[in-house]
Design a protein around this motif. Structure first.
Motif, PDB file in Angstrom:
ATOM      1  N   TYR A 145       0.842  -1.200   0.000  1.00 61.59           N
ATOM      2  CA  TYR A 145       0.000   0.000   0.000  1.00 61.59           C
ATOM      3  C   TYR A 145       0.882   1.258   0.000  1.00 61.59           C
ATOM      4  CZ  TYR A 145      -3.652   3.258   1.336  1.00 61.59           C
ATOM      5  OH  TYR A 145      -4.538   4.305   1.362  1.00 61.59           O
ATOM      6  N   GLY A 146       0.688   2.126  -0.989  1.00 60.14           N
ATOM      7  CA  GLY A 146       1.494   3.355  -1.089  1.00 60.14           C
ATOM      8  C   GLY A 146       2.764   3.191  -1.900  1.00 60.14           C
ATOM      9  N   LYS A 147       3.116   1.970  -2.243  1.00 56.42           N
ATOM     10  CA  LYS A 147       4.346   1.738  -3.025  1.00 56.42           C
ATOM     11  C   LYS A 147       4.089   0.820  -4.218  1.00 56.42           C
ATOM     12  CE  LYS A 147       7.756   2.940   0.401  1.00 56.42           C
ATOM     13  NZ  LYS A 147       8.635   2.463   1.475  1.00 56.42           N
ATOM     14  N   ILE A 148       2.902   0.938  -4.787  1.00 50.61           N
ATOM     15  CA  ILE A 148       2.598   0.150  -5.984  1.00 50.61           C
ATOM     16  C   ILE A 148       3.350   0.738  -7.182  1.00 50.61           C
ATOM     17  CG2 ILE A 148       0.745  -0.605  -7.540  1.00 50.61           C
ATOM     18  CD1 ILE A 148       0.709  -1.997  -4.782  1.00 50.61           C
ATOM     19  N   GLY A 149       3.679   2.031  -7.091  1.00 53.28           N
ATOM     20  CA  GLY A 149       4.423   2.692  -8.179  1.00 53.28           C
ATOM     21  C   GLY A 149       5.723   1.968  -8.491  1.00 53.28           C
ATOM     22  N   SER A 150       6.370   1.434  -7.466  1.00 54.78           N
ATOM     23  CA  SER A 150       7.661   0.767  -7.687  1.00 54.78           C
ATOM     24  C   SER A 150       7.501  -0.414  -8.647  1.00 54.78           C
ATOM     25  CB  SER A 150       8.239   0.298  -6.350  1.00 54.78           C
ATOM     26  OG  SER A 150       7.316  -0.554  -5.705  1.00 54.78           O
ATOM     27  N   VAL A 151       6.469  -1.209  -8.458  1.00 55.57           N
ATOM     28  CA  VAL A 151       6.306  -2.393  -9.301  1.00 55.57           C
ATOM     29  C   VAL A 151       5.762  -2.008 -10.683  1.00 55.57           C
ATOM     30  CG1 VAL A 151       4.079  -3.202  -8.432  1.00 55.57           C
ATOM     31  CG2 VAL A 151       5.725  -4.865  -9.171  1.00 55.57           C
ATOM     32  N   VAL A 191       4.980  -9.717 -19.665  1.00 53.50           N
ATOM     33  CA  VAL A 191       5.300  -9.341 -18.284  1.00 53.50           C
ATOM     34  C   VAL A 191       4.055  -9.522 -17.424  1.00 53.50           C
ATOM     35  CG1 VAL A 191       5.966  -7.481 -16.703  1.00 53.50           C
ATOM     36  CG2 VAL A 191       7.114  -7.696 -18.915  1.00 53.50           C
ATOM     37  N   THR A 192       4.257 -10.163 -16.278  1.00 46.64           N
ATOM     38  CA  THR A 192       3.194 -10.248 -15.271  1.00 46.64           C
ATOM     39  C   THR A 192       3.692  -9.585 -13.994  1.00 46.64           C
ATOM     40  OG1 THR A 192       2.311 -12.306 -16.187  1.00 46.64           O
ATOM     41  CG2 THR A 192       1.755 -11.826 -13.896  1.00 46.64           C
ATOM     42  N   ALA A 193       2.813  -8.827 -13.352  1.00 48.68           N
ATOM     43  CA  ALA A 193       3.135  -8.255 -12.044  1.00 48.68           C
ATOM     44  C   ALA A 193       2.313  -8.991 -10.991  1.00 48.68           C
ATOM     45  CB  ALA A 193       2.784  -6.771 -12.028  1.00 48.68           C
ATOM     46  N   PHE A 194       2.966  -9.355  -9.882  1.00 48.99           N
ATOM     47  CA  PHE A 194       2.269  -9.961  -8.740  1.00 48.99           C
ATOM     48  C   PHE A 194       2.279  -8.931  -7.620  1.00 48.99           C
ATOM     49  CE2 PHE A 194       1.664 -12.339  -4.907  1.00 48.99           C
ATOM     50  CZ  PHE A 194       0.851 -13.414  -5.249  1.00 48.99           C
ATOM     51  N   VAL A 195       1.074  -8.452  -7.245  1.00 45.79           N
ATOM     52  CA  VAL A 195       0.969  -7.329  -6.300  1.00 45.79           C
ATOM     53  C   VAL A 195      -0.114  -7.623  -5.252  1.00 45.79           C
ATOM     54  CG1 VAL A 195       1.706  -5.549  -7.952  1.00 45.79           C
ATOM     55  CG2 VAL A 195      -0.711  -6.180  -7.858  1.00 45.79           C
ATOM     56  N   PRO A 196      -0.124  -6.891  -4.143  1.00 42.40           N
ATOM     57  CA  PRO A 196      -1.264  -7.016  -3.240  1.00 42.40           C
ATOM     58  C   PRO A 196      -2.523  -6.525  -3.951  1.00 42.40           C
ATOM     59  CG  PRO A 196       0.366  -5.464  -2.360  1.00 42.40           C
ATOM     60  CD  PRO A 196       0.876  -5.925  -3.668  1.00 42.40           C
ATOM     61  N   LYS A 197      -3.681  -6.926  -3.418  1.00 48.10           N
ATOM     62  CA  LYS A 197      -4.957  -6.594  -4.085  1.00 48.10           C
ATOM     63  C   LYS A 197      -5.096  -5.112  -4.423  1.00 48.10           C
ATOM     64  CE  LYS A 197      -8.711  -9.809  -3.265  1.00 48.10           C
ATOM     65  NZ  LYS A 197      -8.533 -10.745  -2.170  1.00 48.10           N
ATOM     66  N   CYS A 198      -4.635  -4.238  -3.510  1.00 43.55           N
ATOM     67  CA  CYS A 198      -4.813  -2.797  -3.740  1.00 43.55           C
ATOM     68  C   CYS A 198      -4.066  -2.313  -4.983  1.00 43.55           C
ATOM     69  CB  CYS A 198      -4.378  -1.988  -2.510  1.00 43.55           C
ATOM     70  SG  CYS A 198      -2.594  -2.035  -2.198  1.00 43.55           S
ATOM     71  N   LYS A 236      -3.157  -5.081   1.307  1.00 44.79           N
ATOM     72  CA  LYS A 236      -2.126  -4.037   1.372  1.00 44.79           C
ATOM     73  C   LYS A 236      -0.688  -4.529   1.290  1.00 44.79           C
ATOM     74  CE  LYS A 236      -4.866  -0.603   3.775  1.00 44.79           C
ATOM     75  NZ  LYS A 236      -4.971   0.296   4.910  1.00 44.79           N
ATOM     76  N   PHE A 237      -0.486  -5.828   1.427  1.00 43.53           N
ATOM     77  CA  PHE A 237       0.890  -6.352   1.338  1.00 43.53           C
ATOM     78  C   PHE A 237       0.835  -7.788   0.816  1.00 43.53           C
ATOM     79  CE2 PHE A 237      -0.745  -6.789   5.649  1.00 43.53           C
ATOM     80  CZ  PHE A 237      -0.644  -8.160   5.855  1.00 43.53           C
ATOM     81  N   ILE A 238       1.991  -8.274   0.428  1.00 40.94           N
ATOM     82  CA  ILE A 238       2.065  -9.630  -0.126  1.00 40.94           C
ATOM     83  C   ILE A 238       2.240 -10.633   1.021  1.00 40.94           C
ATOM     84  CG2 ILE A 238       3.600 -11.153  -1.444  1.00 40.94           C
ATOM     85  CD1 ILE A 238       3.838  -8.829  -3.476  1.00 40.94           C
ATOM     86  N   SER A 239       1.440 -11.716   0.972  1.00 38.86           N
ATOM     87  CA  SER A 239       1.464 -12.686   2.073  1.00 38.86           C
ATOM     88  C   SER A 239       1.642 -14.126   1.603  1.00 38.86           C
ATOM     89  CB  SER A 239       0.158 -12.589   2.862  1.00 38.86           C
ATOM     90  OG  SER A 239      -0.917 -13.040   2.046  1.00 38.86           O
ATOM     91  N   ASN A 240       1.422 -14.366   0.315  1.00 45.98           N
ATOM     92  CA  ASN A 240       1.455 -15.749  -0.171  1.00 45.98           C
ATOM     93  C   ASN A 240       1.694 -15.728  -1.682  1.00 45.98           C
ATOM     94  OD1 ASN A 240       1.139 -18.482  -0.511  1.00 45.98           O
ATOM     95  ND2 ASN A 240      -1.090 -18.468  -0.280  1.00 45.98           N
ATOM     96  N   ILE A 241       2.924 -16.044  -2.091  1.00 42.41           N
ATOM     97  CA  ILE A 241       3.268 -15.906  -3.510  1.00 42.41           C
ATOM     98  C   ILE A 241       2.976 -17.216  -4.232  1.00 42.41           C
ATOM     99  CG2 ILE A 241       5.134 -15.377  -5.129  1.00 42.41           C
ATOM    100  CD1 ILE A 241       6.486 -13.894  -2.674  1.00 42.41           C
ATOM    101  N   THR A 242       1.815 -17.265  -4.885  1.00 39.15           N
ATOM    102  CA  THR A 242       1.479 -18.461  -5.666  1.00 39.15           C
ATOM    103  C   THR A 242       1.002 -18.022  -7.039  1.00 39.15           C
ATOM    104  OG1 THR A 242      -0.730 -18.411  -4.727  1.00 39.15           O
ATOM    105  CG2 THR A 242       0.799 -19.989  -3.759  1.00 39.15           C
ATOM    106  N   PHE A 243       1.397 -18.780  -8.057  1.00 39.58           N
ATOM    107  CA  PHE A 243       0.972 -18.452  -9.426  1.00 39.58           C
ATOM    108  C   PHE A 243       1.097 -19.711 -10.273  1.00 39.58           C
ATOM    109  CE2 PHE A 243       5.339 -17.146  -8.528  1.00 39.58           C
ATOM    110  CZ  PHE A 243       6.067 -17.897  -9.435  1.00 39.58           C
ATOM    111  N   GLU A 244       0.329 -19.713 -11.369  1.00 42.94           N
ATOM    112  CA  GLU A 244       0.362 -20.898 -12.239  1.00 42.94           C
ATOM    113  C   GLU A 244       1.141 -20.666 -13.516  1.00 42.94           C
ATOM    114  OE1 GLU A 244      -3.718 -22.149 -12.475  1.00 42.94           O
ATOM    115  OE2 GLU A 244      -3.694 -22.638 -10.326  1.00 42.94           O
TER     116      GLU A 244
END
Ligand code: NPW
Ligand code: ADP
Ligand code: MG
Length: 284
Positions: free
Chosen positions: A37-43, A58-65, A86-94
């Motif tokens: 939260y507040g630093k989505i600009g970085s990604v 390119v895929t971005a993995f971000v918190p919901k916000c 607001k933050f990343i808690s579980n990095i899963t992707f297919e």
């Protein structure tokens, strides 16, 4: 000391031409994991830089916000979201990315630390680690042994100090960083003016860049560029060296128009094309 000065001649030995028959499926898929939260600009910056450096997807993995922010600011980028707002808690992707960049804006929440640990235990893709991912490693140094050989880390001086401790001289800084690189078999992009990339005993000193790069997000952009080159099958050390060179060159190209003060990280991204063209024109 085994130092190689990275100028255009050295870069042209490493730079790979685009195959005319290529398509987005073979240009590489980069995954950028970051933001809070507040630093989505970085990604956003990292993901856009990855696309502009030439990988196909390119895929971005971000918190919901971050979902709408990334989708609206860079429609070319695909977005996956964490379960947390607001933050990343579980990095899963297919998806199966050819390279992953992790850390910009990710923060150091307890749940984010656990997510990074779980991710490092199972990740097999070539990896770039930056910013808070490095700060989390500094808080949990035993996790360094989870990093695959030739993982690229991109610390600025403060992040480096958190990882390896303080130094009393430039010489000691280089010695400690070389030892660290050898101990964990990592490629260390020691960001600075200039940036040195350290791979064991070998130091690559970059020749491009200027003080215009001293601006928020310019390191986040570099993370995206190096991840993109890794996804395009560059060897890790060459991805680091070429990424740092192109990144610096964008600032050299833009300087006559922006001056030092008004250059921002988005200007790096805007000038990646011109930086590439200097290489293509040099080979004609
Ligand atoms: N738009 C966004 O979303 C943005 C999000 N961002 C994200 O924010 C997070 C925090 O990142 P961060 O780098 O700002 O914080 P931090 O690690 O405490 O380091 C700051 C301290 O380090 C030092 N220092 C730095 N460079 C130095 C140098 N060249 N030479 C010497 N020292 C140097 C300096 O220390 P000082 O000299 O003041 O003691 C400075 O105060 C991270 O996840 C990042 O990705 C940012 O990228 C911005 C845009
Ligand atoms: N005075 C300078 N001359 C050349 N390059 C610089 C200078 N200051 C910063 N840079 C470059 O800018 C980038 C800053 O990265 P970083 O501190 O991680 O920024 P951020 O976290 O805000 O994205 C690095 O690549 C660094 O080498
Ligand atoms: Mg940074």
């Amino acid at each position: 000391m085994n130092t190689i000065f990275i100028d255009q001649k050295e870069i042209l030995k490493r730079y790979k031409y685009i195959d005319k028959q290529t398509h987005k499926g073979i240009q590489g898929h980069a995954l950028l994991i970051g933001g809070s939260y507040g630093k989505i600009g970085s990604v956003c910056l990292s993901s856009k830089a990855a696309l502009k450096t030439g990988c196909g997807l390119v895929t971005a993995f971000v918190p919901k916000c971050g979902y709408e922010i990334v989708q609206i600011s860079i429609p070319e980028v695909m977005v996956l979201t964490d379960v947390q707002e607001k933050f990343i808690s579980n990095i899963t992707f297919e998806i199966v990315p050819q390279a992953i960049g992790i850390g910009p804006g990710i923060g150091q929440e307890r749940y984010t630390q656990k997510a990074l640990h779980d991710f490092l235990k199972i990740n097999t893709a070539p990896l770039v680690m930056d910013a808070d991912a490095l700060n989390i490693l500094s808080l949990n140094k035993s996790w360094l042994s989870l990093l695959a050989p030739k993982t690229i880390i991109t610390p600025h001086p403060k992040e480096l100090e958190r990882l390896i401790g303080t130094w009393k001289s430039e010489e000691e800084k280089f010695e400690k960083t070389k030892l660290f690189s050898k101990q964990y078999n990592l490629i260390v992009v020691m960001k600075g003016a200039p940036t040195h990339t350290i791979d064991g005993e070998t130091i690559y000193e970059n020749s491009t860049g200027n003080a215009a790069l001293a601006t928020a997000g310019s390191g986040d952009v570099l993370t995206g560029m190096i991840t993109s080159l890794l996804a395009q099958s560059y060897e890790p050390v060459n991805a680091a060296i070429l990424g740092v060179y192109l990144h610096g060159l964008t600032a050299d190209i833009a300087l006559p128009e922006t001056g030092y003060q008004s250059f921002i990280a988005s200007n790096v991204i805007e000038n990646i094309g011109k930086a590439y063209l200097t290489l293509q024109n040099a080979q004609k």
